[in-house]
Design a protein around this motif. Structure first.
Motif, PDB file in Angstrom:
ATOM      1  N   GLY A 198      51.319  58.169  27.596  1.00  0.00           N
ATOM      2  CA  GLY A 198      52.376  58.171  28.599  1.00  0.00           C
ATOM      3  C   GLY A 198      51.834  57.910  29.983  1.00  0.00           C
ATOM      4  N   GLY A 199      50.639  58.463  30.264  1.00  0.00           N
ATOM      5  CA  GLY A 199      50.010  58.221  31.558  1.00  0.00           C
ATOM      6  C   GLY A 199      49.652  56.774  31.756  1.00  0.00           C
ATOM      7  N   VAL A 200      49.112  56.144  30.712  1.00  0.00           N
ATOM      8  CA  VAL A 200      48.758  54.725  30.787  1.00  0.00           C
ATOM      9  C   VAL A 200      50.001  53.886  31.040  1.00  0.00           C
ATOM     10  N   GLN A 201      51.080  54.203  30.349  1.00  0.00           N
ATOM     11  CA  GLN A 201      52.319  53.439  30.518  1.00  0.00           C
ATOM     12  C   GLN A 201      52.845  53.529  31.949  1.00  0.00           C
ATOM     13  N   ARG A 202      52.770  54.731  32.527  1.00  0.00           N
ATOM     14  CA  ARG A 202      53.248  54.878  33.908  1.00  0.00           C
ATOM     15  C   ARG A 202      52.382  54.074  34.877  1.00  0.00           C
ATOM     16  N   VAL A 203      51.086  54.127  34.671  1.00  0.00           N
ATOM     17  CA  VAL A 203      50.172  53.351  35.524  1.00  0.00           C
ATOM     18  C   VAL A 203      50.428  51.863  35.365  1.00  0.00           C
ATOM     19  N   ARG A 214      40.511  47.499  38.131  1.00  0.00           N
ATOM     20  CA  ARG A 214      39.078  47.762  38.058  1.00  0.00           C
ATOM     21  C   ARG A 214      38.770  49.231  38.365  1.00  0.00           C
ATOM     22  N   THR A 215      39.416  49.761  39.382  1.00  0.00           N
ATOM     23  CA  THR A 215      39.190  51.157  39.746  1.00  0.00           C
ATOM     24  C   THR A 215      39.557  52.089  38.593  1.00  0.00           C
ATOM     25  N   LEU A 216      40.714  51.826  37.980  1.00  0.00           N
ATOM     26  CA  LEU A 216      41.155  52.655  36.867  1.00  0.00           C
ATOM     27  C   LEU A 216      40.251  52.504  35.655  1.00  0.00           C
ATOM     28  N   GLU A 222      42.980  49.447  26.372  1.00  0.00           N
ATOM     29  CA  GLU A 222      44.403  49.111  26.351  1.00  0.00           C
ATOM     30  C   GLU A 222      44.862  48.620  27.719  1.00  0.00           C
ATOM     31  N   LEU A 223      44.417  49.300  28.758  1.00  0.00           N
ATOM     32  CA  LEU A 223      44.805  48.910  30.111  1.00  0.00           C
ATOM     33  C   LEU A 223      44.268  47.530  30.464  1.00  0.00           C
ATOM     34  N   MET A 224      43.010  47.253  30.108  1.00  0.00           N
ATOM     35  CA  MET A 224      42.412  45.954  30.433  1.00  0.00           C
ATOM     36  C   MET A 224      43.062  44.825  29.634  1.00  0.00           C
ATOM     37  N   TYR A 261      50.807  34.998  34.723  1.00  0.00           N
ATOM     38  CA  TYR A 261      51.036  34.528  36.090  1.00  0.00           C
ATOM     39  C   TYR A 261      49.984  33.498  36.507  1.00  0.00           C
ATOM     40  N   ASN A 262      49.261  32.981  35.521  1.00  0.00           N
ATOM     41  CA  ASN A 262      48.247  31.949  35.737  1.00  0.00           C
ATOM     42  C   ASN A 262      47.155  32.399  36.710  1.00  0.00           C
ATOM     43  N   GLN A 263      46.842  33.675  36.680  1.00  0.00           N
ATOM     44  CA  GLN A 263      45.746  34.218  37.490  1.00  0.00           C
ATOM     45  C   GLN A 263      44.497  34.290  36.606  1.00  0.00           C
ATOM     46  N   GLN A 264      43.900  33.113  36.399  1.00  0.00           N
ATOM     47  CA  GLN A 264      42.823  32.990  35.424  1.00  0.00           C
ATOM     48  C   GLN A 264      41.611  33.861  35.762  1.00  0.00           C
ATOM     49  N   ASN A 265      41.201  33.879  37.019  1.00  0.00           N
ATOM     50  CA  ASN A 265      39.994  34.623  37.386  1.00  0.00           C
ATOM     51  C   ASN A 265      40.165  36.126  37.161  1.00  0.00           C
ATOM     52  N   SER A 266      41.299  36.656  37.597  1.00  0.00           N
ATOM     53  CA  SER A 266      41.557  38.081  37.398  1.00  0.00           C
ATOM     54  C   SER A 266      41.674  38.417  35.911  1.00  0.00           C
ATOM     55  N   ALA A 267      42.358  37.558  35.169  1.00  0.00           N
ATOM     56  CA  ALA A 267      42.533  37.789  33.736  1.00  0.00           C
ATOM     57  C   ALA A 267      41.194  37.757  33.011  1.00  0.00           C
ATOM     58  N   ALA A 268      40.352  36.796  33.373  1.00  0.00           N
ATOM     59  CA  ALA A 268      39.041  36.696  32.726  1.00  0.00           C
ATOM     60  C   ALA A 268      38.182  37.913  33.042  1.00  0.00           C
ATOM     61  N   ASP A 269      38.277  38.405  34.272  1.00  0.00           N
ATOM     62  CA  ASP A 269      37.501  39.577  34.656  1.00  0.00           C
ATOM     63  C   ASP A 269      37.914  40.804  33.852  1.00  0.00           C
ATOM     64  N   LEU A 270      39.200  41.013  33.688  1.00  0.00           N
ATOM     65  CA  LEU A 270      39.665  42.155  32.896  1.00  0.00           C
ATOM     66  C   LEU A 270      39.298  41.982  31.424  1.00  0.00           C
ATOM     67  N   SER A 271      39.282  40.747  30.955  1.00  0.00           N
ATOM     68  CA  SER A 271      38.865  40.475  29.574  1.00  0.00           C
ATOM     69  C   SER A 271      37.411  40.888  29.369  1.00  0.00           C
ATOM     70  N   MET A 272      36.569  40.580  30.350  1.00  0.00           N
ATOM     71  CA  MET A 272      35.162  40.955  30.260  1.00  0.00           C
ATOM     72  C   MET A 272      35.002  42.477  30.317  1.00  0.00           C
ATOM     73  N   LEU A 273      35.869  43.148  31.069  1.00  0.00           N
ATOM     74  CA  LEU A 273      35.805  44.604  31.135  1.00  0.00           C
ATOM     75  C   LEU A 273      36.200  45.228  29.794  1.00  0.00           C
ATOM     76  N   GLU A 274      37.152  44.614  29.109  1.00  0.00           N
ATOM     77  CA  GLU A 274      37.487  45.123  27.777  1.00  0.00           C
ATOM     78  C   GLU A 274      36.272  45.042  26.862  1.00  0.00           C
TER      79      GLU A 274
END
Length: 320
Positions: free
Chosen positions: A16-21, A42-44, A59-61, A71-84
């Motif tokens: 539930g906390g993840v969903q709210r965030v 990234r902070t989370l 799950e969040l990443m 939203y075609n934000q490739q750089n941000s999406a790729a960064d979160l993919s690497m964090l996963e």
């Protein structure tokens, strides 16, 4: 409350906390505040990792990456993919189908020409091997191969199919590859390389499936065996001979079909390795041969100048 009930209740609260965030982050992205949302993700992530909440971090990443991709934000999406991936690596997570499908989904959404995609797939394959030293999980390779096939990146798709267990999918891709990019006289060469490489990987089942499916489905190959193309007849005999394991049969086949095998200098190198794996040919003692397996296999002593006919005597010799 029992320990099991306590853990279940804790999991529900965390979800539930993840969903709210996620709801707040999604609203930020929808407003176009991409940089702010990216930094918050990234902070989370690092907060969750420090608290050993690895599943929540992944799950969040994953969901965040999908959101940025939309939203075609490739750089941000790729960064979160690497964090996963980082979470998978550091948490010692077990390899399962759902995670492999998530990784393949992220890969499919990345810009095919981006360096981030290359780095991502390299780390994903390494993680999926589970520390075994193998070349990655077959399921992941299959999913990657299917994505690359859709992108008509046939060469890289073929590589990943070779490391999967999907001989049928590989054959269907090769039929399309041959029809779209190959010359009419090369229809046999497309499947020959795949069959020989599958055998070099000791994957007899996929070698047989890719050969059978390809020869049945390719519109330019007449029904066989025997086939019009001598190279296809060689492959057919080779697959029969592999089950028998008789070195004499293997040697005669390679001698008799040398005119076809000379069409690609790699064929004899593959056969050198196949001879070692299935027919007891000793590993080469000399390092003078170049390439993967050597320029000229040691078992070849006779070179004929005419392509042999597929007759009953040859068939009986192979299957005896």
């Amino acid at each position: 409350m029992s320990e099991q009930e306590s853990l279940k209740s804790s999991s529900v609260r965390n979800r539930g906390g993840v969903q709210r965030v996620e709801g707040k982050l999604r609203a930020s992205v929808e407003r176009g505040d991409y940089y702010e949302a990216h930094q918050m993700y990234r902070t989370l992530f690092f907060r969750y990792m420090s608290q050993a909440k690895h599943a929540e971090a992944r799950e969040l990443m994953y969901n965040g990456a999908l959101l940025f991709f939309s939203y075609n934000q490739q750089n941000s999406a790729a960064d979160l993919s690497m964090l996963e991936l980082e979470s998978l690596e550091k948490s010692g997570a077990k390899v399962d189908d759902e995670t492999l499908e998530h990784l393949a989904k992220l890969f499919s959404l990345m810009d095919p020409n981006s360096p981030e995609r290359v780095a991502f797939v390299s780390r994903a394959i390494k993680w999926s091997s589970g520390g075994s030293g193998k070349l990655g999980h077959p399921k992941l390779h299959q999913l990657l191969a299917l994505t690359l096939w859709k992108e008509q990146n046939y060469s890289e798709s073929r590589y990943h199919f070779l490391h999967s267990s999907d001989g049928e999918g590989c054959a269907q891709m090769l039929v399309e590859y041959s029809s779209a990019r190959g010359f009419h006289g090369e229809v046999d060469m497309f499947v020959a390389q795949a069959v020989l490489q599958f055998l070099c990987l000791k994957n007899k089942t996929s070698a047989l499936v890719v050969f059978t499916t390809y020869t049945q489905k390719h519109p330019s190959i007449e029904k066989g065996p025997p086939y019009v193309q001598p190279l296809l007849n060689f492959l057919w005999f080779l697959l029969l001979a592999v089950d028998g394991g008789k070195l004499t049969v293997f040697t005669v086949l390679c001698e008799q079909y040398q005119p076809s095998l000379k069409r690609d200098p790699m064929y004899n190198e593959y056969l050198d390795r196949i001879g070692q794996l299935f027919f007891g040919v000793p590993p080469k003692q000399s390092s003078s041969y170049g390439g993967l397996l050597g320029k000229k296999p040691r078992y070849l002593s006779v070179f004929v100048t005419q392509v042999p006919q597929v007759d009953n005597q040859l068939i009986e010799f192979v299957v005896a």
